[in-house]
Every structure is written in structure tokens, then in C-alpha cells.
Design an enzyme around this catalytic site. Structure first.
Site, short mmCIF file in Angstrom:
data_model
loop_
_atom_site.label_atom_id
_atom_site.label_comp_id
_atom_site.label_asym_id
_atom_site.label_seq_id
_atom_site.Cartn_x
_atom_site.Cartn_y
_atom_site.Cartn_z
N GLU A 362 -25.92 -29.95 -19.48
CA GLU A 362 -26.90 -28.87 -19.35
C GLU A 362 -26.43 -27.65 -20.12
O GLU A 362 -25.35 -27.11 -19.85
CB GLU A 362 -27.08 -28.56 -17.85
CG GLU A 362 -27.74 -29.73 -17.13
CD GLU A 362 -27.30 -29.89 -15.67
OE1 GLU A 362 -26.77 -28.92 -15.10
OE2 GLU A 362 -27.46 -30.99 -15.14
N GLU A 393 -27.78 -35.15 -12.74
CA GLU A 393 -26.42 -35.63 -13.03
C GLU A 393 -26.29 -37.14 -12.85
O GLU A 393 -25.68 -37.83 -13.64
CB GLU A 393 -25.40 -34.91 -12.15
CG GLU A 393 -24.96 -33.56 -12.68
CD GLU A 393 -26.03 -32.49 -12.58
OE1 GLU A 393 -27.04 -32.72 -11.88
OE2 GLU A 393 -25.85 -31.42 -13.19
N PHE A 419 -20.76 -30.70 -9.64
CA PHE A 419 -22.08 -31.21 -10.00
C PHE A 419 -22.06 -32.72 -10.23
O PHE A 419 -23.01 -33.43 -9.92
CB PHE A 419 -22.62 -30.52 -11.26
CG PHE A 419 -22.67 -29.02 -11.17
CD1 PHE A 419 -22.61 -28.36 -9.94
CD2 PHE A 419 -22.78 -28.25 -12.32
CE1 PHE A 419 -22.66 -26.98 -9.87
CE2 PHE A 419 -22.84 -26.87 -12.26
CZ PHE A 419 -22.77 -26.23 -11.04
N HIS A 462 -18.65 -24.45 -6.60
CA HIS A 462 -18.20 -24.31 -8.00
C HIS A 462 -16.68 -24.20 -8.04
O HIS A 462 -16.13 -23.43 -8.82
CB HIS A 462 -18.80 -23.06 -8.65
CG HIS A 462 -20.29 -23.10 -8.77
ND1 HIS A 462 -21.14 -22.94 -7.69
CD2 HIS A 462 -21.09 -23.31 -9.85
CE1 HIS A 462 -22.39 -23.03 -8.10
NE2 HIS A 462 -22.39 -23.25 -9.40
#
Ligand SMILES: Cc1ncc(C[n+]2csc(CCOP(=O)(O)OP(=O)(O)O)c2C)c(N)n1
Lengths: 658, 386
Positions: A362, A393, A419, A462
Site C-alpha cells: 500500500e 493483506e 498488518f 503499529h
């Protein structure tokens, strides 16, 4: 033509019936899902395919393999668990591989074949081979995310793919009418902007016609088609399973009368073929039946007479045979660049020499990547090789698997490892196991790269690392570099080796600078680096923790504590020998690791050293690891869940007192 | 003392024991001993207490001396049972003083590494006190406990020269890698002595040394004993046959810096006088430390001559990877019994052949030595090609 279709259906039917008999006699050790009743579909579709076209199939895949050209004996030997089987006894009914004829495998997991077929299509598009990718799947797969992600990707990139849904009306015992909000699978094509066509799945001639059109469209660059074949399986879901808790005997009997083979036979005897009257055609068809019966009997005899695989080969083909490093020795002259610049150099150098490399992710196209991982490459190599993806994903990881199976080298840039967890099953069940399942005949050169690590208040979606988890998976290589030099050398190796590599870059060290040798060089996996030599205590650390540990070594040295710092660089394979050698010297071991210790990398090292280096230990093994806790946001909380330099120094001092 | 044998109680369970009374008997390493009670109380022997005859470690619990009504430390009430005949019937007569069997604290704990090192150095770690956490014995504690090796004679240490170290290393290698066996035999040296006398009589510029002549003879004999003409391949532990044109023979030379072995090349195919010249130059350069490494490599066999020191037989060490070395003893005037049983003056010497039994067996080595002795006896004929 019709006679060839008839023969293929007979091969499938008779092989399946023989396998059912063998199952009853205990010759088949595991599951056996037969294709009886659905023969027209594989037959009609595969008649248009060459060896260059790739078929990706499901748990009910015997028919697809046979229609693609696999001799019955190879299939039977596989189900008998023999070394002459198509997967050399590693797969059984649900892992049928013959890449040599474009049979890219059946899968015990429902739906990934849809994504892999997209990968086959992507390879064809990239390398301009004209081949198509075909996915066969049941109605059970269409409510799975892979269906949605796969059809959408195929649509936006106009991939040469044919999606064949074999709607036999049940997923095991769950009716599709119950499981689907919109029971028409074909109508869903419109939702993705692709043609969706429904066909009678027991009418081989019609299937053959429609599949031919769809495949021609695909080869012409006009994109994918969804073909829904309405059919019925007339045997139980799997041999030996009860069949009448969810459907009636009458229903099954009724469908048996709609047998696709009888139907074709009737059709071709009614319309006499060139130069043959009805009686001659019947004689001819009878001859085919007999010839196939002999073939199947011969197959069974072959399978029964074949040897079982040598037990000592059980762990062969987990990885590809190692390729010798071909580059000259590392140059002595260096430049000082950042970790990110080093990996960008490695990627762009390899893309320049290997046209099979393409990057998916992405924002990795024009934008050049969230972490500037592909900066400038889009202008050089264009949108097919620097492919921006929808946020799916699982979809693009699954696609990468199919692409690698068909001969390209995908690089999946997932930005944050958190992700790629959405594609976890594709990594663990498909990518990691593919070389093994195919007994080493498929290679899996997939690079999965992205950031790990805690910092900058990124909070818990994250900041994961998860390499311990990936390190548990046979078939994967897991690389976690700590310096610019290592990052470039290891990435180069990753881009040249035939194994799937998870390349994890700690976001807090992306901007750290270090000397990087000029010119081309490669660093082998499984070779630790002694970052600093010392005498009293061995510290093993990865990525950012190498830097954290280094920051306290001078202070400790002044106090007479000499630290040897070992960076394994790769979690899998793990260079146990270097760690053991160091502990042999120092007698003490501390493992510093950012993720939680529980069941992790640090636990693995501790276990190995106790196992193989017990007599070298002059003190208990200690670990400094992250807290067993999701990563918090507020800096005051974030700091305390990560090993800090002071924690490391304290642990080393404590260890010296043990 | 770490453990002893519990012989038996001298009191019945439930007996009132007073301070100083003999309470039980214990057999230690040196003797059996009555242990006196340090406390008073009622003797309680728990059901799981060690039975007479069992081996017990120091600190083991045998029983309790309880005040009336006092519970056990666990809080449980004692379970009194009827006395058994576990009481020692008759006390042994001789009682010698033994070490106290009183508990001496907790058993020491050592790190795996400390135990391993202790084992290697032959140190009894159980006698040590440790400096680690909670007294854990660590490697450093074991090493500190190693008796330092004190030289028998005090004095300055002799620093080893690099040459000496290299010699030591080389000889150790030979001893570690070979199975040396030495054979000795006598030989009639008159022929060689006579030959040298003839050279001298001709006022030749160069008289071949005794060793040179033997070297030539050995090369000739070697050609008839190819099993001896081999060297080890140090990497692969296989034997490599040496062809005749590579019969290079080493000559052990004593130099101010230690033993050196220069190699005389191609002895089988070179004339005696040339050998004499070559060896003279090699020996001179060896004595002046001027030999190159190459000049000390690739020999097939070495000759060591200790005759000038009056030595007869000895056990020379093989110059590995060669497989044999020939030692030459002093030439002595001796009374010799002649073939017709007369005592006549003779010139005799002792030959010592050390060979590697790993490479060849005794019989072929003995035959080789026998042939060398014969060749020495008939030196002139052999050198002339007989
Ligand atoms: C992801 C996943 N979930 C569950 C299963 C267990 N399972 C095996 S076959 C099957 C039914 C599949 O139905 P369908 O796709 O319609 O194929 P059919 O068996 O009808 O040919 C299920 C649920 C599986 N293999 N994979």
C-alpha cells in the site's frame, strides 16, 4: 472432441470409484474427498489448458489433477502414501502437486486457491506468457474473504484468471442456500465488475464452450471471469462419512440420474459422429470404458507395489537447497548511509537485474512507500512491478504465493508487521509449507518485508514484532537485522534465495547510519555477528536491542565487566553455534529481547544453551524482555514495557553476582 | 564427612533423654561412634525416619526430643508407636573419636561450569565455599582453589625461545599422533670406518661423514622396503607412498637454538660425494640459523647420530609425518667372536629404529633394520650398486 471429454470423465469416475473401494479396504490412510458427480467441470475447463496454464484447487481436487493430465497411478500412489505418489507421500488427497503439468496443487484449506490463481495470473501478466490461472473451489469458498479479495484484485488488474465455482450445494453439511445472503454466485461477478456466468455443471459440452470463451478473454487481456457450475456430489463429503443427516437419499438418487457421463454418452450416441453410426459409437465408448478400467487397475497395482517413502527423508524439502553465494568478497571501502538507504539500494540493485521481481503493498508505487522502501523505483519500473494494492493483506499475500509458484519473485511490503497478520494463514499454511508439500518441486521465493518494533507512541496496532511466532514455522526464514550493512547484505541474500523470507525492520533504527561496503555483497542466513567482543558475559540481542545494549557496554567495561554482544541477525535459522561458543568463553548469558519473553525468541535461545552448553554455564541464564502486555500509547507507559539501557546494565551487573 | 551409616538407637522411643546421654550410634568413615544427646526431652522417632543400617547424609533428621506435650515443628501431634526392637543389642566395644557428625549447614551448590572445571582440574568442589549468589560455587572459586603448581626448585623461569616452542610443539605432535616402537640391533661398522679411512688416505677435499654414508645406504635399502617409504597425509590420516626420486633424508642437527632437521634431497639417485657436500652445507646453515622452512620439509626418514656423545642405543622420536627414524650409536672397539670361534677385535655400533606402529607392523620394520645392518656391514659393495 466429445470422445476426449468422455474419456477424461471416465478416467475421473473410475479412478474415484476405485479409490473409494481402496479407502474401504484401509489402503488410504487419510481423508479421501471424491469428485463423483462433478466430473464435467474439471473436464470441460481443463480441455482448454496447456501445461503452461496453472490450476489451483481445493480439498476435492482429484478430478482437477486427472483432467490436467496426471496419470491415475500417481494420484493413487499418493493416496496410498507411497514415494511414487505425485507429492512423494508428503501430501495425500488434499495436497496433490504436479507443477510439471501445471497442477499447482490442491489445498486442505478452503479458498486460498482463489488468491493463488490470481498470482498465477499476475505472473502471466508480468512475464507476458499468455498463460491463465484457474481456480477451482466449492460454494463453501464464496463466503470466505479470499473470494472477495481475490476477485477484486483480479478485476482491478485485469488478470488472466478463471474462477470456477463448483456449486454442489453443500459445504460439508451446510447448504449454500443457508450460508449465502445472495445464493447466486454468478451474480456476484457484477459486484467486482467482472463477468459472472452460471452454467449447468453436469453438462460438459456447455461448460467446455463457456470456459473456452472465458479463457480466450483472459488470454486476450480482457480480464477474469467467474463461472458458477451448478452441480452435485453424489458420494459423501469424504469417504466413510455419514451422508443423510443433512440431505435425503431421494435427493442423492435424483442427482445420480443426472450423471454427466451418461448424459454425454446419450448425447453423442444420439447425434452420430463423423462416419460412425450409433452402434459404432457405442462400441467405441465401450472400448474407452474398458481401456480406462485397465488404466485404473494398472494404477492401483502400481500404487500397491510402490515403496513407502524412506523415513529418513521426512524432513527433506522444508527449504530449498542452499544456493552458494556468488558475489565476490565484500569490498573494504565503505560509505556511511542509513539502514533505509541500504535496503533501498539492495532492492533497486536486484530489481535492475531480475525482471521477475515485483513489489506489492500500500503506497509503495508512486509514493515510494510509507518508510521510503521503494523511493524512485516506480519511475524506473512502472506500475506492474511497483504495484499499489487495495487494503487486502490476505489477498495480496496469497497472490504472492501463487506468483512465486508460477515463477516470479514477489516482494510484499506490508508496512507494519501488524498488518500482515491479516495474511497470517497464507504465510503459515501456504507460503511456508509449499516447498515441502510439493516435495521441493515448487520454489517459494517470496520476500515479506515490513516494520516491527515499539516506539513513537505508535500504540498496539503499529508496534508488534512477532518474529518468535514466525520462527516457529518450518519453511520460513526470519531475518531481523540491526545495522545498515547487515540489512543490505541480508536483503540481497533474501532476494536471491528460493525460500520465503520474512524481513523485519525495526522502525526505530531505520534512520541509524552505518558503514556499508561499496559494490555487491550478500550475507548468508544463520550466521551471527559478534558486535563486540568481551570476556565476562554474553548478551544476545536483535535489532534495536543491539543498540540499547551497546549503549551500556562502555560504562560496564569501566567497572570491569566485559560484555560480548552477539547479534544472531536471523531468528530462523538461528546460529546456535556462535552463541554457544561465546557462552563457552564467558560462562554467562543474558538475552535482551523487545517482545514479551513468553514462548519467545529469548526462551528458545535459553533452552538451546541449557541443552547444549549446560557445562559452560557459571550462572543462570537471564532474560530482559518486553512486558507481557499489548503496547500502550502514552510515553510514560510505553517506556516501561520495553527493555531500557538501564534495565540491561542492571541485569548484567546482577548476572555477574550470580 | 558427608554421610554415615545409622547403626541404631541407644534409647527406646518415648524414653526420657537427658543431656549427655548416648542417644544413637553412627558409623563414619573412620569408626563407629556413640552420639551423645545435646538436649533433653522425650525421644520421638517419626515413622519415616531412617531405619538402622541406612546411609544418611549429614543434617538428616533422625528424630525429635520433645518437651512433654510439645507438638512437632510441622504442628502435627506426634504419632507415638510401640517400641520396636530397633535398639542396638550390644554396643561395640571399641569407641574411637570421630569427626563431629553434627550438621554443618546446607550442602554447597555449584554452577554447572564450576563442576565441570572442578572435574577437569581434579578439585573437590564440595569442599569449597562459593562467592556467587547464596554461596553458589562458580568457576572462579574452583580455579582459585587449584593448588598453584610450585616448581620443585625455586628460581627464575626460563623463557622459551620461539624455536624451542616450535620444537616442543613438533615433538608433541609426533608423540600424540604416532605409536612409536623402537627396535635396536648391532652392526659391524668396520666397513664404513674403512671406507672413510680410504677417503682420508686419498687426501680428498671432503671426507663423507659417517651419517652421510649411512644415509646413502638407507636410501638403497629403502628401495627394497617400500612399506617404509611412506608419509602420513596429516589432513586425511592416510599414508602416501614416496617414490624413489623423492627419498629425501633428514639429518638431525644439534644447533645452539635446539634440534633442527635439514633434509638432504634425492639421496637414492645422488652420488655419495654430492650427498656429503649437500649435507655439509645444510648442517652449517642449520648451525647459523639460515635454513629455510622448505629445507626442513618433505623427508622420507630421518637419521639421528648420537655416537659422538658415546651413546649406544636410544629411542629417537619420529619426525612426523614421516613414519621412521634411525638412531646411530657410537662405533666401539669390541671383542667379537669370529665365525671360527676366536675372539677378535671388531668395530661395532648399535642401530635404533623407531617406527610408527600405526603405519607398519613390527616384522617389516625389523626386516628393514636387519637389511640396514647388513648394508652397513657391506657398505662399499652396496654403494657400488650391489
Ligand atoms: C478455512 C477452512 N475452514 C474449514 C475447513 C473444513 N472444511 C473442509 S471441506 C469443507 C467444506 C467445503 O465446502 P465447499 O467449499 O463447498 O467444497 P465441497 O466440499 O462442497 O466440494 C470444510 C468446511 C477447511 N478445510 N478450511
Amino acid at each position: 472432441m466429445s470422445l476426449a471429454l468422455y474419456r477424461t470423465m471416465q478416467v475421473i469416475r473410475q479412478t474415484e470409484e476405485e479409490l473409494a473401494r481402496c479407502h474401504q479396504r484401509g489402503l488410504i490412510h487419510g481423508a479421501c474427498h471424491t469428485y463423483v458427480g462433478q466430473e464435467a467441470i474439471a473436464t470441460g475447463v481443463c480441455a482448454h489448458l496447456t501445461k503452461a496454464d496453472s490450476v489451483f484447487s481445493t480439498h476435492r481436487g482429484h478430478g482437477h489433477a486427472l483432467a490436467k493430465g496426471m496419470p491415475p497411478r500417481e494420484l493413487m500412489a499418493e493416496l496410498f502414501g507411497r514415494s511414487t505418489g505425485c507429492s512423494q507421500g508428503r501430501g495425500g488427497s488434499m495436497h496433490i502437486f504436479s507443477p510439471e503439468i501445471g497442477m499447482m496443487g490442491t489445498s486442505g484449506i478452503v479458498a486460498p486457491c482463489i488468491l493463488q490463481a490470481c498470482g498465477g495470473g499476475y505472473t502471466s501478466m508480468l512475464l507476458k506468457t499468455g498463460a491463465v490461472g484457474v481456480a477451482f473451489f466449492g460454494d463453501g469458498a464464496v463466503n470466505n474473504g479470499a473470494f472477495h479479495e481475490g476477485l477484486n484484485m483480479a478485476s482491478i488488474w485485469k488478470l488472466p484468471v478463471l474462477f470456477v465455482c463448483e456449486n454442489n450445494q453443500y459445504a460439508t453439511e451446510v447448504p449454500s442456500s443457508y450460508a449465502s445472503g445472495n445464493p447466486s454466485v454468478a451474480s456476484r461477478g457484477a459486484a467486482y465488475g467482472i463477468p459472472g456466468i452460471e452454467v449447468d455443471g453436469n453438462d460438459v459440452l456447455e461448460i467446455h464452450r463457456l470456459a473456452g470463451e472465458a479463457i480466450a478473454r483472459a488470454r486476450a487481456g480482457d480480464g477474469p471471469t467467474l463461472l458458477e457450475c451448478k452441480t452435485y456430489r453424489t458420494r459423501a463429503h469424504a469417504e466413510g462419512m455419514g451422508d443423510f443427516t443433512y440431505r435425503t437419499r431421494e435427493e442423492v438418487e435424483q442427482w445420480k440420474h443426472r450423471c454427466p457421463i451418461v448424459r454425454l454418452r446419450t448425447t453423442i450416441t444420439a447425434i452420430p459422429l463423423a462416419g460412425m453410426d450409433a452402434a459404432a459409437v457405442t462400441t467405441h465408448l465401450d472400448a474407452i470404458d474398458k481401456e480406462v478400467a485397465t488404466l485404473v487397475q494398472e494404477g492401483r497395482a502400481f500404487a500397491e507395489a510402490s515403496p513407502v517413502p524412506e523415513p529418513s527423508t521426512a524432513t527433506q524439502h522444508v527449504y530449498a537447497p542452499p544456493k552458494p553465494i556468488t558475489t565476490a568478497a565484500k569490498s573494504a571501502s565503505t560509505r556511511t548511509i542509513t539502514f533505509s538507504q541500504a535496503t533501498l539500494e539492495a532492492l533497486s540493485e536486484e530489481m535492475a537485474v531480475n525482471p521477475g521481481i515485483f513489489v506489492m503493498g500500500e503506497g509503495i508505487g508512486k509514493r515510494g512507500g510509507n518508510f521510503v522502501t521503494t523511493k524512485g523505483l516506480y519511475d524506473l519500473y512502472g506500475p506492474e512491478r511497483l504495484c499499489d494494492t487495495p487494503i487486502c493483506e490476505r489477498g495480496f499475500v496469497g497472490l504472492a504465493c501463487g506468483a512465486a509458484m508460477t515463477g516470479t519473485r514477489p516482494v510484499i511490503d506490508f508496512m507494519f508487521v501488524d498488518f500482515v497478520l491479516d495474511g497470517f494463514a497464507e504465510i503459515v499454511n501456504q507460503i511456508a509449507k509449499m516447498q515441502y508439500m510439493s516435495s521441493g518441486r515448487l520454489k517459494m521465493p517470496v520476500l515479506l518485508r515490513g516494520c516491527i518494533g515499539i516506539g513513537h507512541s505508535a500504540a498496539t496496532h503499529h508496534s508488534g514484532s512477532y518474529y518468535g511466532m514466525f520462527g516457529q514455522v518450518p519453511g520460513l526464514r526470519v531475518v531481523v537485522p540491526s545495522s545498515a550493512e547487515d540489512a543490505k547484505g541480508l536483503l540481497k541474500h533474501a532476494l536471491r534465495c528460493d525460500d520465503p523470507v520474512l524481513f523485519l525492520e525495526h522502525r526505530e533504527i531505520l534512520q541509524t547510519k552505518g558503514p556499508v561496503p561499496d559494490g555487491d555483497y550478500e550475507i548468508e542466513f544463520g550466521k551471527a555477528r559478534i558486535v563486540r567482543e568481551g570476556r565476562h558475559v554474553t548478551v544476545v540481542a536483535l535489532a534495536r536491542m543491539v543498540h540499547q545494549t551497546l549503549s551500556v557496554c562502555e560504562e560496564l567495561e569501566r567497572d570491569g565487566i566485559s560484555v560480548e554482544l552477539v547479534d544472531p541477525r536471523t531468528v530462523s535459522p538461528l546460529d546456535t553455534a556462535t552463541i554457544l561458543q561465546s557462552v563457552h568463553k564467558t560462562g554467562r548469558l543474558l538475552i535482551v529481547d523487545e517482545p514479551p519473553g513468553q514462548y519467545g525468541f529469548s526462551a528458545e535461545i535459553a533452552a538451546r544453551v541449557v541443552d547444549e552448553g549446560f557445562n559452560d554455564l557459571d550462572a543462570p541464564i537471564r532474560r530482559v524482555t518486553g512486558a507481557f502486555c499489548p503496547t500502550p500509547y502514552s510515553p510514560s507507559l510505553e517506556t516501561v514495557v520495553v527493555p531500557q539501557p538501564a534495565d540491561i546494565a542492571q541485569a548484567i551487573r546482577d548476572l555477574m553476582r550470580e | 564427612m558427608e554421610e554415615g551409616t545409622f547403626v541404631g538407637w541407644l534409647k527406646l522411643p518415648g524414653a526420657d533423654v537427658t543431656v549427655g546421654e548416648p542417644l544413637f550410634e553412627l558409623e563414619g568413615e573412620k569408626a563407629t561412634q556413640e552420639i551423645e544427646s545435646l538436649d533433653a526431652g522425650e525421644l520421638y522417632i517419626p515413622p519415616d525416619a531412617p531405619k538402622p543400617g541406612s546411609t544418611i547424609p549429614v543434617g538428616a533428621l533422625l528424630g525429635y526430643l520433645l518437651a512433654p506435650g510439645e507438638p512437632l515443628p510441622s504442628g502435627d501431634a506426634p504419632k507415638w508407636v510401640a517400641p520396636t526392637q530397633d535398639i542396638v543389642e550390644s554396643a561395640p566395644e571399641i569407641h574411637l573419636a570421630v569427626e563431629s557428625a553434627a550438621p554443618t549447614g546446607t550442602t554447597p551448590v555449584a554452577s554447572p561450569r564450576a563442576k565441570h572445571v572442578a572435574n577437569e582440574l581434579g578439585v573437590d568442589w564440595t569442599e569449597l565455599s562459593g562467592t556467587g549468589r547464596d554461596g553458589r560455587i562458580r568457576e572462579a572459586d574452583v580455579r582459585a582453589a587449584m593448588p598453584t603448581v610450585v616448581p620443585a626448585i625455586s628460581g627464575d623461569r626460563v623463557l622459551l625461545t620461539p624455536r624451542r616452542k616450535a620444537i616442543a610443539e613438533r615433538l608433541r605432535t609426533s608423540v600424540h599422533r604416532t605409536i612409536p616402537v623402537t627396535l635396536t640391533t648391532g652392526a659391524n661398522a668396520a666397513g664404513i670406518v674403512g671406507l672413510r679411512d680410504q677417503f682420508k688416505a686419498t687426501k680428498a677435499a671432503l671426507v663423507p661423514a659417517f651419517t652421510d654414508i649411512v644415509a646413502c645406504l638407507v636410501a638403497k635399502v629403502l628401495a627394497r622396503h617400500p612399506q617404509l617409504a611412506v608419509r602420513w597425509d596429516p589432513q586425511q590420516s592416510t599414508l602416501i607412498a614416496v617414490p624413489e626420486e623423492q627419498y629425501h633424508i633428514g639429518i638431525a642437527v644439534d644447533t645452539p637454538d635446539g634440534l633442527l632437521v635439514p633434509i638432504v634431497r634425492n639421496v637414492a639417485r645422488t652420488a655419495l660425494l654430492q650427498i656429503a657436500k649437500d649435507s655439509k652445507s645444510l648442517i652449517e646453515r642449520a648451525r647459523h640459523g639460515k635454513l629455510s622452512i622448505a629445507e626442513m620439509q618433505a623427508g622420507v626418514l630421518t637419521i639421528s647420530n648420537l655416537g659422538s656423545y658415546g651413546i649406544d642405543g636410544f629411542t629417537p622420536i619420529i619426525n612426523y609425518p614421516e613414519i621412521a627414524v634411525l638412531g646411530l650409536g657410537a662405533v666401539r672397539r669390541e671383542a667379537v667372536v669370529s665365525d671360527d670361534d676366536r675372539i677378535v677385535p671388531g668395530l661395532r655400533m648399535t642401530l635404533s629404529l623407531t617406527f610408527d606402529h600405526a603405519a607398519i607392523d613390527g616384522a617389516p620394520a625389523a626386516a628393514f633394520l636387519q637389511d640396514i645392518a647388513a648394508a652397513i656391514e657391506n657398505a662399499a659393495a652396496i654403494l657400488l650398486g650391489a
